[in-house]
Design a protein around this motif. Sequence first.
Motif, mmCIF file in Angstrom:
data_model
loop_
_atom_site.group_PDB
_atom_site.id
_atom_site.type_symbol
_atom_site.label_atom_id
_atom_site.label_comp_id
_atom_site.label_asym_id
_atom_site.label_seq_id
_atom_site.Cartn_x
_atom_site.Cartn_y
_atom_site.Cartn_z
ATOM 1 N N ARG A 1 3.057 8.828 -3.806
ATOM 2 C CA ARG A 1 2.415 9.392 -2.615
ATOM 3 C C ARG A 1 1.859 10.782 -2.897
ATOM 4 N N LEU B 1 -1.384 10.312 -4.660
ATOM 5 C CA LEU B 1 -2.417 9.856 -3.732
ATOM 6 C C LEU B 1 -2.948 11.024 -2.907
ATOM 7 N N ASP C 1 -7.478 3.837 2.485
ATOM 8 C CA ASP C 1 -7.344 3.214 1.169
ATOM 9 C C ASP C 1 -6.842 1.787 1.299
ATOM 10 N N ASP D 1 -4.910 -0.828 -0.695
ATOM 11 C CA ASP D 1 -4.025 -0.976 -1.846
ATOM 12 C C ASP D 1 -3.578 -2.434 -1.922
ATOM 13 N N ALA E 1 -0.036 -3.328 -1.419
ATOM 14 C CA ALA E 1 0.576 -3.017 -0.128
ATOM 15 C C ALA E 1 0.250 -4.088 0.912
ATOM 16 N N ASP F 1 5.047 2.848 -1.069
ATOM 17 C CA ASP F 1 4.223 3.969 -1.498
ATOM 18 C C ASP F 1 2.964 4.121 -0.658
ATOM 19 N N SER F 2 2.388 3.025 -0.193
ATOM 20 C CA SER F 2 1.141 3.080 0.559
ATOM 21 C C SER F 2 1.379 3.639 1.965
#
Length: 193
Positions: free
Chosen positions: A23, A26, A156, A158, A161, A181-182
């Motif tokens: 994260r 990102l 985003d 992903d 995700a 994480d997303s």
Amino acid sequence: MAEAQLAHQAGFTTAMAAGRDARLDLIRRHGIIPIDHRRFPDLDHDEHRYRTDPDYKDRYRASEAEFLKVIDELSNGRGVAILIDHIGGGLHKASLKALARQGVITTAGWKAGMHLRSVRASECIQRHLHVHTHVWRHQDSPAIREYQNHTGWIADDDPNAVWDYDHIPQLADAHTHGMVDSYFPLCRITNPT
């Protein structure tokens, strides 16, 4: 994340806290200043423990001091103009201390709790503005779509995700335990035929 991205695109200096390397990377890739909240391991304020456990009190004070030092450095001593809080709970105390005079704190989430405490006299003296919202209303959706079409902005995507609809409970559990994480996990809905 979307709010920070949009604020950055509008020309604001933005920073965002996260506690996972993916994260933080990102956040950095989007031009937002990443703040590793692992630097403040005891920032989650628990009033009872603060009053009864001297060791916890010292750890909380150290975490809060480090957090406010980072905010002071990033804001050139002015404090945060607009703080977006999607966590709530025990982080609220430090968030209020991080605000600039006439700063705005907006809450739209409650991952760590819906009940927030503040000292009204202190908030009045600092002229803080508290905005409690639920992100957007259904009738705001056309304006949001128009903005996305006009600017090309979209969250985003992903591919890691994307969760099957039947696994939403597992997604909720993974999110609760910091395993996603997303910032924009999606659910795949398939036609049963």
